[in-house]
Design an enzyme around this catalytic site. Structure first.
Site, PDB file in Angstrom:
ATOM      1  N   ASN A   1      -2.398  81.696 -23.318  1.00  0.00           N
ATOM      2  CA  ASN A   1      -2.346  80.161 -23.057  1.00  0.00           C
ATOM      3  C   ASN A   1      -3.592  79.438 -23.861  1.00  0.00           C
ATOM      4  O   ASN A   1      -4.947  79.813 -23.439  1.00  0.00           O
ATOM      5  CB  ASN A   1      -2.503  79.923 -21.427  1.00  0.00           C
ATOM      6  CG  ASN A   1      -1.471  80.731 -20.830  1.00  0.00           C
ATOM      7  OD1 ASN A   1      -0.353  80.075 -20.414  1.00  0.00           O
ATOM      8  ND2 ASN A   1      -1.723  82.253 -20.539  1.00  0.00           N
TER       9      ASN A   1
ATOM     10  N   ASP B   1      -2.691  86.621 -20.260  1.00  0.00           N
ATOM     11  CA  ASP B   1      -1.599  87.157 -19.148  1.00  0.00           C
ATOM     12  C   ASP B   1      -1.409  88.801 -19.435  1.00  0.00           C
ATOM     13  O   ASP B   1      -0.882  88.915 -20.582  1.00  0.00           O
ATOM     14  CB  ASP B   1      -0.516  86.342 -18.658  1.00  0.00           C
ATOM     15  CG  ASP B   1      -0.975  84.922 -18.230  1.00  0.00           C
ATOM     16  OD1 ASP B   1      -2.165  84.585 -17.948  1.00  0.00           O
ATOM     17  OD2 ASP B   1      -0.091  84.089 -18.207  1.00  0.00           O
TER      18      ASP B   1
ATOM     19  N   LYS C   1       4.146  81.398 -26.043  1.00  0.00           N
ATOM     20  CA  LYS C   1       5.115  82.382 -26.008  1.00  0.00           C
ATOM     21  C   LYS C   1       5.602  82.511 -27.581  1.00  0.00           C
ATOM     22  O   LYS C   1       6.609  83.456 -27.584  1.00  0.00           O
ATOM     23  CB  LYS C   1       6.335  82.086 -24.995  1.00  0.00           C
ATOM     24  CG  LYS C   1       6.011  81.991 -23.543  1.00  0.00           C
ATOM     25  CD  LYS C   1       7.167  81.783 -22.727  1.00  0.00           C
ATOM     26  CE  LYS C   1       6.874  81.519 -21.324  1.00  0.00           C
ATOM     27  NZ  LYS C   1       6.004  80.354 -20.967  1.00  0.00           N
TER      28      LYS C   1
ATOM     29  N   ARG D   1      -3.375  87.834 -10.232  1.00  0.00           N
ATOM     30  CA  ARG D   1      -2.735  87.124  -9.545  1.00  0.00           C
ATOM     31  C   ARG D   1      -1.570  87.797  -9.003  1.00  0.00           C
ATOM     32  O   ARG D   1      -0.708  88.487  -9.695  1.00  0.00           O
ATOM     33  CB  ARG D   1      -1.904  85.841 -10.425  1.00  0.00           C
ATOM     34  CG  ARG D   1      -3.227  84.981 -10.843  1.00  0.00           C
ATOM     35  CD  ARG D   1      -2.968  84.061 -11.885  1.00  0.00           C
ATOM     36  NE  ARG D   1      -2.129  84.526 -13.295  1.00  0.00           N
ATOM     37  CZ  ARG D   1      -1.704  83.917 -14.136  1.00  0.00           C
ATOM     38  NH1 ARG D   1      -1.764  82.744 -14.042  1.00  0.00           N
ATOM     39  NH2 ARG D   1      -0.985  84.612 -14.935  1.00  0.00           N
TER      40      ARG D   1
ATOM     41  N   LYS E   1      13.010  83.335 -19.599  1.00  0.00           N
ATOM     42  CA  LYS E   1      12.138  81.967 -19.346  1.00  0.00           C
ATOM     43  C   LYS E   1      12.116  81.364 -20.504  1.00  0.00           C
ATOM     44  O   LYS E   1      12.399  81.728 -21.695  1.00  0.00           O
ATOM     45  CB  LYS E   1      10.436  82.687 -19.113  1.00  0.00           C
ATOM     46  CG  LYS E   1      10.140  83.705 -20.181  1.00  0.00           C
ATOM     47  CD  LYS E   1       8.732  84.247 -19.460  1.00  0.00           C
ATOM     48  CE  LYS E   1       8.089  85.523 -20.415  1.00  0.00           C
ATOM     49  NZ  LYS E   1       7.130  86.157 -19.847  1.00  0.00           N
TER      50      LYS E   1
ATOM     51  N   ARG F   1       7.272  86.010  -9.285  1.00  0.00           N
ATOM     52  CA  ARG F   1       6.396  85.417 -10.038  1.00  0.00           C
ATOM     53  C   ARG F   1       5.128  85.303  -9.483  1.00  0.00           C
ATOM     54  O   ARG F   1       4.748  85.038  -8.303  1.00  0.00           O
ATOM     55  CB  ARG F   1       6.947  84.008 -10.374  1.00  0.00           C
ATOM     56  CG  ARG F   1       8.180  83.989 -11.175  1.00  0.00           C
ATOM     57  CD  ARG F   1       8.904  82.424 -11.346  1.00  0.00           C
ATOM     58  NE  ARG F   1       9.014  81.797 -10.008  1.00  0.00           N
ATOM     59  CZ  ARG F   1       9.415  80.659  -9.785  1.00  0.00           C
ATOM     60  NH1 ARG F   1       9.529  79.826 -10.661  1.00  0.00           N
ATOM     61  NH2 ARG F   1       9.672  80.491  -8.272  1.00  0.00           N
TER      62      ARG F   1
ATOM     63  N   ARG G   1      -4.977  87.316 -15.189  1.00  0.00           N
ATOM     64  CA  ARG G   1      -5.394  86.181 -15.919  1.00  0.00           C
ATOM     65  C   ARG G   1      -6.882  86.599 -16.532  1.00  0.00           C
ATOM     66  O   ARG G   1      -7.840  86.509 -15.664  1.00  0.00           O
ATOM     67  CB  ARG G   1      -5.315  84.693 -15.270  1.00  0.00           C
ATOM     68  CG  ARG G   1      -6.081  83.662 -16.155  1.00  0.00           C
ATOM     69  CD  ARG G   1      -5.663  83.416 -17.395  1.00  0.00           C
ATOM     70  NE  ARG G   1      -4.202  83.078 -17.494  1.00  0.00           N
ATOM     71  CZ  ARG G   1      -3.732  81.853 -17.356  1.00  0.00           C
ATOM     72  NH1 ARG G   1      -4.565  80.839 -17.237  1.00  0.00           N
ATOM     73  NH2 ARG G   1      -2.489  81.503 -17.658  1.00  0.00           N
TER      74      ARG G   1
ATOM     75  N   GLU H   1       1.530  86.513 -22.407  1.00  0.00           N
ATOM     76  CA  GLU H   1       1.213  85.242 -22.977  1.00  0.00           C
ATOM     77  C   GLU H   1      -0.149  84.908 -23.531  1.00  0.00           C
ATOM     78  O   GLU H   1      -1.188  85.704 -22.761  1.00  0.00           O
ATOM     79  CB  GLU H   1       1.634  83.995 -21.835  1.00  0.00           C
ATOM     80  CG  GLU H   1       3.016  83.964 -21.379  1.00  0.00           C
ATOM     81  CD  GLU H   1       2.947  82.707 -20.686  1.00  0.00           C
ATOM     82  OE1 GLU H   1       2.411  81.886 -20.467  1.00  0.00           O
ATOM     83  OE2 GLU H   1       4.147  82.589 -19.837  1.00  0.00           O
TER      84      GLU H   1
END
Length: 316
Positions: free
Chosen positions: A284, A273, A126, A225, A161, A233, A211, A282
């Site tokens: 990752n 994401d 992040k 997702r 978050k 979420r 994703r 994000e």
């Protein structure tokens, strides 16, 4: 000669083999004849230029509850005894995680570490994403309650978050009325020393959080997702579910923009994401997931694609 692979990951008994990306990588490696070792990051040791870990030779199989067998433990020299180290333990991205990257960085020039530990350290999910802020929703990183109140007054409903969390944990939705905002910011300040992230709530999340997996900077596939009932979420770890997906032109633009930099940084396996087909949230790089679902929906072999990329790296 078959490769030798050391996998730095969470304890084997607790993983969910149906969706675990690390396990999928291990299955694919074993199918290629590679030798596998498993070790816990807590055993990682540096002395006089040597990086070692207490590891177990491991065989894996796709049988729930009986998915691995350990051999006798060995003291593994990660600079001499293996070709590749997969750094796959889950965050939190704390000082312990950062220290492990410093130790693994000592292997440079001897053993390939995936993802590159220095780049992982410099690209927390992040924070690194701020390099591509032009693709992001409005974003605030702060510890200041006054700043959060100002941001919330401007944008209405917001999501708060932790900066270094994972799997959708401790992600909170605050409505337009700002109820409990002060208490939530106070709680975050007590639990985490770091700033936290605040973004407007994106109603498009009801349609899914995509994703997208990139391998050496190239798109390998994607899943959408969607949140479970009563949730906002969409993380699979908190009850979300996956469906097949293709990329929008905007998502392809995002991937094209970041792909060369990911490759240059040695971030070989990355999951990004994107919400609503356009909002990057994000990047990752620590322990990306999603390859099992992507492979199933696309009838592809993402784990095999990752090993192909690793083999190509070793040849350069």
């Amino acid at each position: 000669m078959p490769m030798k692979i050391a996998v730095q990951m969470d304890p084997m008994p607790g993983i969910n083999i149906k969706g675990d990306s690390s396990f999928a990588l291990m299955l694919a490696a074993q199918a290629r004849g590679y030798t596998l070792y498993h070790y816990d990051v807590e055993t990682l040791t540096y002395e006089a230029g040597q990086v070692t870990a207490h590891a177990h030779p491991v065989t894996v199989r796709n049988v729930a509850g009986d998915h691995f067998t350990f051999g006798d433990p060995v003291r593994l020299d990660l600079g001499e005894d293996v070709d590749v180290v997969l750094m796959r333990q889950d965050p939190p991205f704390d000082v312990g995680y950062i220290t492990a990257t410093h130790i693994l960085e000592r292997l440079k020039g001897r053993t390939l570490v995936v993802n590159d530990p220095a780049s992982v350290r410099n690209a927390p999910e992040k924070v690194y994403v701020l390099d591509f802020e032009r693709f992001m929703p409005p974003t605030l990183v702060t510890r200041s309650l006054d700043e959060v109140k100002r941001f919330q007054a401007q944008h209405g409903a917001i999501v708060v978050k932790p900066l270094h969390g994972n799997g959708g944990k401790a992600v909170f939705l605050v409505g337009e009325d700002g109820a409990n905002l002060s208490a939530l910011v106070e709680l975050f300040g007590q639990i985490w020393r770091e700033p936290f992230m605040v973004q407007p709530f994106l109603p498009e999340v009801a349609e899914g959080d995509k994703r997208i997996v990139l391998i050496d900077g190239k798109v390998a596939g994607a899943i959408n997702r969607k949140p479970g009932e009563g949730e906002f979420r969409s993380n699979l770890a908190v009850g979300g579910y996956a469906e097949s997906a293709t990329l929008t032109p905007r998502e392809q633009e995002i991937c094209d923009a970041m792909g060369p930099e990911l490759k240059e940084r040695g971030l070989l396996f990355v999951g990004i994401d994107v919400i609503g087909g356009k909002w990057l949230t994000e990047i990752n790089v620590t322990s990306p997931t999603g390859i099992v679902a992507i492979s199933a929906f696309n009838n592809s072999d993402v784990a095999g694609m990752i090993w192909d990329a690793i083999e190509a790296r070793l040849k350069t």
